[in-house]
Write an enzyme that holds these catalytic residues in place. Structure first.
Site, PDB file in Angstrom:
ATOM      1  N   GLU A  19     -27.537  20.644  -7.417  1.00 13.20           N
ATOM      2  CA  GLU A  19     -27.944  20.431  -6.024  1.00 13.20           C
ATOM      3  C   GLU A  19     -29.342  19.804  -5.959  1.00 13.20           C
ATOM      4  O   GLU A  19     -30.038  19.688  -6.963  1.00 13.20           O
ATOM      5  CB  GLU A  19     -27.978  21.784  -5.279  1.00 13.20           C
ATOM      6  CG  GLU A  19     -26.862  21.966  -4.259  1.00 13.20           C
ATOM      7  CD  GLU A  19     -27.124  21.225  -2.962  1.00 13.20           C
ATOM      8  OE1 GLU A  19     -28.035  20.379  -2.928  1.00 13.20           O
ATOM      9  OE2 GLU A  19     -26.421  21.489  -1.971  1.00 13.20           O
ATOM     10  N   ASN A 105     -31.815  26.124   2.751  1.00 10.16           N
ATOM     11  CA  ASN A 105     -30.823  25.396   1.965  1.00 10.16           C
ATOM     12  C   ASN A 105     -31.254  23.977   1.623  1.00 10.16           C
ATOM     13  O   ASN A 105     -31.270  23.580   0.473  1.00 10.16           O
ATOM     14  CB  ASN A 105     -29.499  25.392   2.737  1.00 10.16           C
ATOM     15  CG  ASN A 105     -28.359  24.768   1.990  1.00 10.16           C
ATOM     16  OD1 ASN A 105     -28.287  23.554   1.846  1.00 10.16           O
ATOM     17  ND2 ASN A 105     -27.447  25.600   1.495  1.00 10.16           N
ATOM     18  N   GLU A 129     -25.879  32.741  -6.254  1.00 17.26           N
ATOM     19  CA  GLU A 129     -26.851  31.698  -5.938  1.00 17.26           C
ATOM     20  C   GLU A 129     -28.108  32.292  -5.307  1.00 17.26           C
ATOM     21  O   GLU A 129     -28.905  31.591  -4.701  1.00 17.26           O
ATOM     22  CB  GLU A 129     -26.238  30.661  -5.000  1.00 17.26           C
ATOM     23  CG  GLU A 129     -25.126  29.839  -5.640  1.00 17.26           C
ATOM     24  CD  GLU A 129     -24.668  28.700  -4.758  1.00 17.26           C
ATOM     25  OE1 GLU A 129     -25.341  28.424  -3.747  1.00 17.26           O
ATOM     26  OE2 GLU A 129     -23.653  28.068  -5.100  1.00 17.26           O
ATOM     27  N   ASN A 163     -26.394  22.684   7.085  1.00 21.16           N
ATOM     28  CA  ASN A 163     -26.515  22.430   5.651  1.00 21.16           C
ATOM     29  C   ASN A 163     -27.460  21.263   5.401  1.00 21.16           C
ATOM     30  O   ASN A 163     -28.651  21.369   5.637  1.00 21.16           O
ATOM     31  CB  ASN A 163     -25.110  22.186   5.075  1.00 21.16           C
ATOM     32  CG  ASN A 163     -25.014  22.493   3.605  1.00 21.16           C
ATOM     33  OD1 ASN A 163     -25.932  22.222   2.842  1.00 21.16           O
ATOM     34  ND2 ASN A 163     -23.893  23.048   3.190  1.00 21.16           N
ATOM     35  N   ASP A 218     -22.264  18.087   2.771  1.00 21.21           N
ATOM     36  CA  ASP A 218     -23.367  18.917   2.307  1.00 21.21           C
ATOM     37  C   ASP A 218     -24.646  18.102   2.436  1.00 21.21           C
ATOM     38  O   ASP A 218     -25.145  17.902   3.519  1.00 21.21           O
ATOM     39  CB  ASP A 218     -23.088  19.370   0.868  1.00 21.21           C
ATOM     40  CG  ASP A 218     -23.966  20.524   0.410  1.00 21.21           C
ATOM     41  OD1 ASP A 218     -25.102  20.624   0.907  1.00 21.21           O
ATOM     42  OD2 ASP A 218     -23.540  21.311  -0.446  1.00 21.21           O
TER      43      ASP A 218
END
Length: 289
Positions: A19, A105, A129, A163, A218
């Site tokens: 990510e 996030n 996570e 997100n 995302d």
């Protein structure tokens, strides 16, 4: 928009959930998060991959501020942090109205220095996570932080699970993904567009800009022509400025986030589950810190 002779390069594999890629042109490197493995990795073209930080406090989204410092969303501390020039870490935000944030996030920085981030619950749903915990904030909020004054404002409060987010190249609009993980037919799988106020302290609107037809949106970024490049279940989807789907880059793993990088910002770096990929394009990424 893909260079005809270009190959999809797998630069690294071995992550659990890749990510938050962010490009450092002044250092010629890319940083990205491997959330469950508690590390931030660094890729250098001539030097390969090394560990930048471990443990990372379950770091997720990353960006840079206007002074070039790393800004990170950390699930472990339920916070947004800044890495100083000397390597020390400053907590910029970890609570709102006297209660802990959920699990910041993704994060972006505007040209005025303000920091905008999303705060869903993904990082506290299990001990994978982050650290499992009950949310203390609504799952619906997108925040604006003024690092100079410390003022934190919930600028949007009507998402299911916000997100990824990004500004349009002219910074007049804010785009935010709503991606609640649900199999229900009405679960959001779209990116919404908001107009910034004249003083860039609030937003209005919020119509759906585009909908993902495979998986969930995302992280995403814009190129200089206003096209939006977003993660999806089957790869990367590219949408025109009017929200029309222009095409897809098929990736063999679920994609979580993307960013533009390279000396000319014409290379798309793709964080996809276990791997980091890259592909040369004929377009240039919109300038970010």
């Amino acid at each position: 928009m893909i260079v005809p002779s270009a190959d999809l390069d797998e630069l690294y594999t071995g992550c659990r959930w890749a990510e938050g890629p962010v490009w450092f042109n002044d250092h010629g490197c890319l940083l990205w998060s491997d959330i469950p493995n508690q590390r931030i990795l660094r890729w250098v073209a001539e030097g390969g991959v090394s560990v930048y930080r471990a443990p990372s406090n379950f770091a997720n989204g990353n960006t840079r501020d206007r002074e070039g410092r790393l800004i990170t969303c950390e699930h472990g501390g339920r916070s947004v942090t800044r890495t100083e020039v000397d390597g020390s870490i400053t907590i910029l935000a970890d609570s709102f109205n006297g209660k802990k944030l959920n699990a910041p996030n993704d994060v972006i920085v505007r040209s005025d220095g303000t920091i905008w981030f999303t705060d869903p619950t993904y990082g506290i749903l299990a001990d994978y996570e982050g650290y499992k915990a009950e949310p203390e904030q609504p799952t619906r909020n997108v925040y604006r932080l003024d690092p100079a004054s410390g003022e934190l404002t919930a600028v949007i409060t009507d998402f299911q699970q916000p997100n990824g987010l990004a500004f349009s190249p002219d910074e007049k609009k804010l785009f935010v993904a709503d991606s609640a993980y649900s199999h229900a037919d009405d679960a959001p799988r779209h990116i919404r567009a908001f107009s910034l106020s004249a003083d860039a302290r609030s937003v209005s609107g919020g119509d759906v800009f585009c909908t993902i037809d495979n998986g969930l949106p995302d992280g995403f970024r814009f190129d200089t022509t206003g096209n939006l490049w977003t993660s999806a279940g089957d790869g990367v989807h590219c949408f025109s400025p009017d929200g029309s789907l222009l095409g897809k880059i098929k990736i063999p793993q679920t994609v979580a986030n993307v960013t533009f990088g390279g000396p000319r910002r014409n290379r798309l770096f793709i964080a996809a589950t276990k791997s980091l990929y890259a592909l040369y394009l004929t377009v240039t990424g919109a300038q970010t810190p």
